[in-house]
Design a protein around this motif. Structure first.
Motif, short mmCIF file in Angstrom:
data_model
loop_
_atom_site.label_atom_id
_atom_site.label_comp_id
_atom_site.label_asym_id
_atom_site.label_seq_id
_atom_site.Cartn_x
_atom_site.Cartn_y
_atom_site.Cartn_z
N TYR A 54 10.07 1.94 3.48
CA TYR A 54 8.85 2.12 4.25
C TYR A 54 8.93 3.50 4.90
O TYR A 54 9.98 3.87 5.44
N ALA A 56 7.02 6.06 7.63
CA ALA A 56 6.03 6.26 8.68
C ALA A 56 5.50 7.69 8.59
O ALA A 56 6.24 8.64 8.81
N ILE A 71 1.58 3.85 7.19
CA ILE A 71 2.87 3.46 6.63
C ILE A 71 2.74 3.40 5.12
O ILE A 71 1.82 2.75 4.60
N LYS A 73 4.64 2.55 1.33
CA LYS A 73 5.72 1.79 0.69
C LYS A 73 6.14 2.53 -0.57
O LYS A 73 5.30 2.85 -1.42
N THR A 86 -0.14 0.28 5.51
CA THR A 86 -0.83 0.04 6.78
C THR A 86 -1.43 1.37 7.22
O THR A 86 -0.78 2.41 7.14
N THR A 92 2.56 7.45 14.26
CA THR A 92 3.71 6.59 13.95
C THR A 92 5.01 7.38 13.90
O THR A 92 5.05 8.53 13.48
N MET A 95 10.82 2.95 12.98
CA MET A 95 10.51 1.61 12.49
C MET A 95 11.73 0.71 12.53
O MET A 95 12.87 1.17 12.54
N VAL A 104 6.71 -0.64 14.42
CA VAL A 104 6.65 0.82 14.40
C VAL A 104 6.11 1.30 15.74
O VAL A 104 5.21 0.69 16.32
#
Length: 283
Positions: A54, A56, A71, A73, A86, A92, A95, A104
């Motif tokens: 993940y 940020a 976020i 992936k 997200t 951000t 995490m 986060v």
């Protein structure tokens, strides 16, 4: 090395001698680099259960006005699985994962995100927060730790309730966080790697590098890799000695909040303004 009788006996018995971790050195070799769709990646988190990363992405400047952070992936091959897992987040940064939720930091609160849907399910305010940065989690006690870089504080978050852990000196723009060996490790703005006992509040210094520490990850046996946002990655040995392992400052490539895949022995480095994540083999 001079072989004493005891040394010779041990060598004969075991065939080799184990070198203590504090005496070992490590090296980093490039593996891959993601594409540049990861806009202003500040933090990367390896999630073993999904064999994924993940990331940020601040997606602009780290300000209260920025509501466009997201976020992403990413696969362990560096290919983006879902760019906006997200979205519509506020600047951000760090995490952590607890149970089936991803946490986060935003500027003044911690967002709780469902790992199954990518939706924000809750937000937790941190009192008087100025610039929240990193997250570390004690998974045994279900405690989330958060740095407020702007007010020199570390907070804990338990069942949605925020409590102050430590504040003031020697904290100086605290950034990176890691929970390890029943201690909260803090990357200080003066380059010190600090360790706080959450019960006694005692603070000690484990080592020091040249600049503020953005990311901290454990290698085991109280050895760590730490990153400086400006573009340096260091090995901090258990005895407190440090060794520079990566320096991309001349190329103006940052090294923000790192993470480590201990199974594959791969270090992941978000490059911030360079808009990528790099994977490096650690040997």
């Amino acid at each position: 090395m001079k072989k004493t009788p005891l040394f010779a006996a041990l060598l004969g018995l075991f065939g080799s001698v184990v070198v203590p971790i504090y005496a070992q050195t490590v090296s980093l070799q490039p593996l891959w680099e993601s594409d540049t769709t990861l806009r202003t990646p500040e933090s990367v988190l390896y999630y073993p259960a999904q064999k994924a990363l993940y990331v940020a992405c601040i997606n602009g400047r780290p300000t209260a006005e920025n509501k466009g952070s997201f976020i992403a992936k990413v696969g362990l091959d560096g290919k983006v699985i879902k760019l906006r897992f997200t979205e519509n987040l506020n600047s951000t940064k760090g995490m952590g994962i607890l149970g089936d939720k991803l946490y986060v930091t935003e500027m003044a609160q911690v967002a709780e995100i469902s790992l199954s849907t990518g939706k924000v399910v809750n937000r937790y305010s941190i009192p008087e927060a100025k610039f929240l940065n990193d997250i570390a989690i004690d998974t045994r006690k279900n405690i989330i730790y958060v740095t407020d870089m702007g007010s020199n504080r570390v907070w804990s978050l338990t069942n949605g309730k925020a409590e102050l852990v430590v504040e003031g000196a020697p904290l100086q723009n605290p950034n990176g966080l890691l929970f390890d060996n029943n201690q909260v490790l803090i990357g200080n703005g003066d380059g010190s790697l600090l360790a706080v006992d959450p019960a006694t509040k005692n603070v000690k210094t484990l080592g020091k590098v040249t600049g503020g520490i953005d990311g901290i990850t454990a290698l085991g046996r109280q050895a760590y890799m730490v990153s400086e946002w400006g573009g340096k990655v260091w090995h901090v040995r258990a005895d407190g000695t440090t060794e520079l392992k990566l320096d991309t400052t001349a190329e103006k490539i940052n090294s923000a909040d790192i993470d480590y895949n201990s199974d594959a022995k791969v270090l992941y480095v978000p490059t911030f303004n360079h808009n990528t994540v790099k994977a490096l083999s650690l040997k």
